[in-house]
Design an enzyme around this catalytic site. Structure first.
Site, short mmCIF file in Angstrom:
data_model
loop_
_atom_site.label_atom_id
_atom_site.label_comp_id
_atom_site.label_asym_id
_atom_site.label_seq_id
_atom_site.Cartn_x
_atom_site.Cartn_y
_atom_site.Cartn_z
N SER A 1 6.71 -41.72 5.64
CA SER A 1 6.12 -41.83 4.30
C SER A 1 5.68 -40.49 3.73
O SER A 1 5.27 -40.43 2.57
CB SER A 1 4.92 -42.78 4.35
OG SER A 1 3.83 -42.19 5.03
N THR B 1 2.83 -43.75 1.84
CA THR B 1 1.95 -42.68 1.37
C THR B 1 0.76 -42.64 2.30
O THR B 1 0.46 -43.62 2.95
CB THR B 1 1.44 -43.04 -0.06
OG1 THR B 1 2.54 -43.09 -0.95
CG2 THR B 1 0.42 -42.05 -0.59
N THR C 1 2.45 -37.68 -0.06
CA THR C 1 3.55 -38.63 0.12
C THR C 1 4.91 -37.96 -0.03
O THR C 1 5.03 -36.91 -0.68
CB THR C 1 3.43 -39.74 -0.94
OG1 THR C 1 4.38 -40.77 -0.66
CG2 THR C 1 3.71 -39.22 -2.34
N ARG D 1 11.83 -37.47 -9.47
CA ARG D 1 10.90 -38.58 -9.75
C ARG D 1 9.53 -38.24 -9.14
O ARG D 1 9.42 -37.81 -8.00
CB ARG D 1 11.44 -39.88 -9.15
CG ARG D 1 10.49 -41.09 -9.30
CD ARG D 1 9.62 -41.31 -8.07
NE ARG D 1 8.85 -42.55 -8.12
CZ ARG D 1 7.88 -42.85 -7.27
NH1 ARG D 1 7.56 -42.02 -6.31
NH2 ARG D 1 7.23 -43.99 -7.38
N VAL D 2 8.48 -38.43 -9.92
CA VAL D 2 7.13 -38.17 -9.45
C VAL D 2 6.35 -39.48 -9.51
O VAL D 2 6.37 -40.17 -10.53
CB VAL D 2 6.45 -37.08 -10.31
CG1 VAL D 2 4.98 -36.95 -9.96
CG2 VAL D 2 7.16 -35.74 -10.12
N GLY D 3 5.67 -39.81 -8.43
CA GLY D 3 4.89 -41.04 -8.39
C GLY D 3 3.44 -40.81 -8.76
O GLY D 3 3.08 -39.84 -9.44
N ASP D 4 2.60 -41.72 -8.30
CA ASP D 4 1.18 -41.65 -8.64
C ASP D 4 0.41 -40.64 -7.78
O ASP D 4 -0.63 -40.13 -8.21
CB ASP D 4 0.53 -43.03 -8.47
CG ASP D 4 0.73 -43.61 -7.07
OD1 ASP D 4 1.75 -43.28 -6.42
OD2 ASP D 4 -0.12 -44.39 -6.62
N THR E 1 -1.90 -46.53 -2.64
CA THR E 1 -0.58 -46.43 -2.04
C THR E 1 0.25 -47.58 -2.62
O THR E 1 -0.30 -48.51 -3.19
CB THR E 1 -0.63 -46.56 -0.50
OG1 THR E 1 -1.25 -47.81 -0.15
CG2 THR E 1 -1.41 -45.43 0.14
N GLY E 2 1.55 -47.49 -2.47
CA GLY E 2 2.41 -48.53 -3.03
C GLY E 2 3.14 -48.02 -4.26
O GLY E 2 3.27 -46.80 -4.46
N GLY F 1 4.06 -46.46 -7.21
CA GLY F 1 3.34 -45.50 -8.04
C GLY F 1 3.48 -45.72 -9.52
O GLY F 1 2.54 -45.47 -10.29
N1 GLY Z 1 2.60 -44.26 -4.15
C1 GLY Z 1 3.62 -43.37 -3.83
C2 GLY Z 1 4.68 -43.28 -4.83
O1 GLY Z 1 4.91 -44.21 -5.58
O2 GLY Z 1 5.33 -42.25 -4.89
#
Ligand code: GLY
Length: 355
Positions: A82, A203, A221, A231-234, A254-255, A257
């Site tokens: 992760s 994450t 993460t 791509r950028v997550g949360d 987590t999860g 994003g």
């Molecule tokens: N929570 C991690 C992501 O979506 O990248």
């Protein structure tokens, strides 16, 4: 243009004040601080992280140094897919990392996104906080910044992660020319749709509280597996993947994003706590909000529930903590009263039994 001389003077003054304990004294009179030693919480993969963070705080470390050192253990672990070394790559087979950190006493933050070839994204995020006047650096700029600070480049794609990516590549579509090996048990076009390839948003989040009532948080993460490059997550978004208000508490996620970003997840948890919600109520309120705001049919199951999972984590300034997720079965890692353990996360929906 900011005046570099006056900024430098300001930083020197701030450093001197911090060294003299003047910045810390803003929270040192906190009556809510936990009496039983530090408290650290993390996603379930962070048992070693909370243990390390609490040990460092007990030795006098700042909470930010402690949480970053804690997650560094998992970033360097090639068996955790992760994050960091061994993280699952993007659709082109390249590992891209996101991370953010926030220091409660100074309300300062730093973040990196789409960082390649550097294991410790959280350390680079912390350097953005400490050694720049910026809040986030991404992509090539993040790598150049890391190298300027002496980080060495390294291929983060382990052989195991490469094989997982290759399996995804060979099975996720029956309209391209990538084929699984002839002797694979699920070889063939028919089986591709049921290949069982798992997408993951794995994450690690970690928040910690010391006995003065000071808080810090980090989230780090490799993001969504097999994502579109860039791509950028949360995780690197302050207020989404983590947030700290030293007067209230810390939160992280987590999860999926995309869902957390659209609901300002970590910020919302902290704001709910500011307005009196307990950590479990604040986490569950945000989880419900995410579920209510999910309208895309492709993200809903046949009963209109999100087909993905998100977990929110909260650590209040008085040491209370919680996590809640959309689907049952989740856990968080905790260290409080000197004991590290896993605890169950609250949930909105019970996961259907496996057939
Ligand atoms: N929570 C991690 C992501 O979506 O990248």
């Amino acid at each position: 243009m900011p005046d570099p001389v006056s900024r430098r003077t300001f930083l020197a003054t701030a450093a001197a004040a911090a060294a003299a304990g003047k910045i810390r004294s803003a929270s040192a009179d906190n009556g809510d601080a936990p009496r039983g030693g530090p408290v650290a919480i993390s996603s379930a993969n962070g048992l070693r992280a909370v243990t390390k963070a609490a040990a460092m705080i007990n030795d006098g470390a700042d909470t930010l140094d402690a949480v970053v050192a804690g997650v560094n253990i998992v970033e360097a672990d090639p068996t955790d897919h992760s994050v960091g070394l061994g993280g699952l790559p993007n659709e082109e087979g390249v590992v891209e990392l996101d991370s953010s950190v926030m220091h409660g006493p100074t309300h300062n933050s730093g973040a990196v996104a789409a960082l390649r070839n550097v294991v410790y994204a959280s350390r680079v995020a912390k350097l953005v906080l400490e050694r720049t006047d910026h809040a986030m650096i991404v992509g090539h700029g993040a790598l150049r910044f890391a190298k300027a600070h002496g980080f060495e480049e390294q291929d983060l794609l382990t052989d195991e992660a490469r094989k997982m990516w290759l399996r995804w590549k060979e099975t996720h579509s029956d309209r391209d020319d990538w084929l699984p090996p002839p002797d694979a048990p699920d070889n063939g076009k028919q089986s591709r749709a049921h290949s069982g390839v798992q997408y993951t948003y794995g994450t690690i989040h970690c928040s910690a509280l010391d006995t003065r009532g000071d808080l810090s948080a980090v989230t780090t993460t490799s993001g969504l597996s097999y994502k579109i490059p860039g791509r950028v997550g949360d995780s690197p978004i302050v207020g989404a993947g983590m947030y700290v208000d030293n007067a209230v508490g810390a939160a992280g996620s987590t999860g999926r994003g995309e869902a957390v970003i659209k609901n300002c997840g970590a910020f919302a948890v902290v704001e709910l706590m500011r307005n009196g919600a307990s950590p479990p109520d604040a986490c569950m309120a945000v989880i419900k909000r995410i579920a209510d705001h999910t309208r895309d049919p492709h993200l809903l199951d046949d009963r209109g529930r999100p087909s993905f999972d998100v977990k929110m984590y909260a650590l209040a300034k008085d040491g209370r903590f919680a996590a809640a997720s959309i689907w049952s079965g989740g856990k968080l890692a905790v260290l409080s009263n000197g004991t590290a353990r896993h605890e169950d996360a609250a949930y909105l929906f019970k996961r259907p039994e496996k057939q």
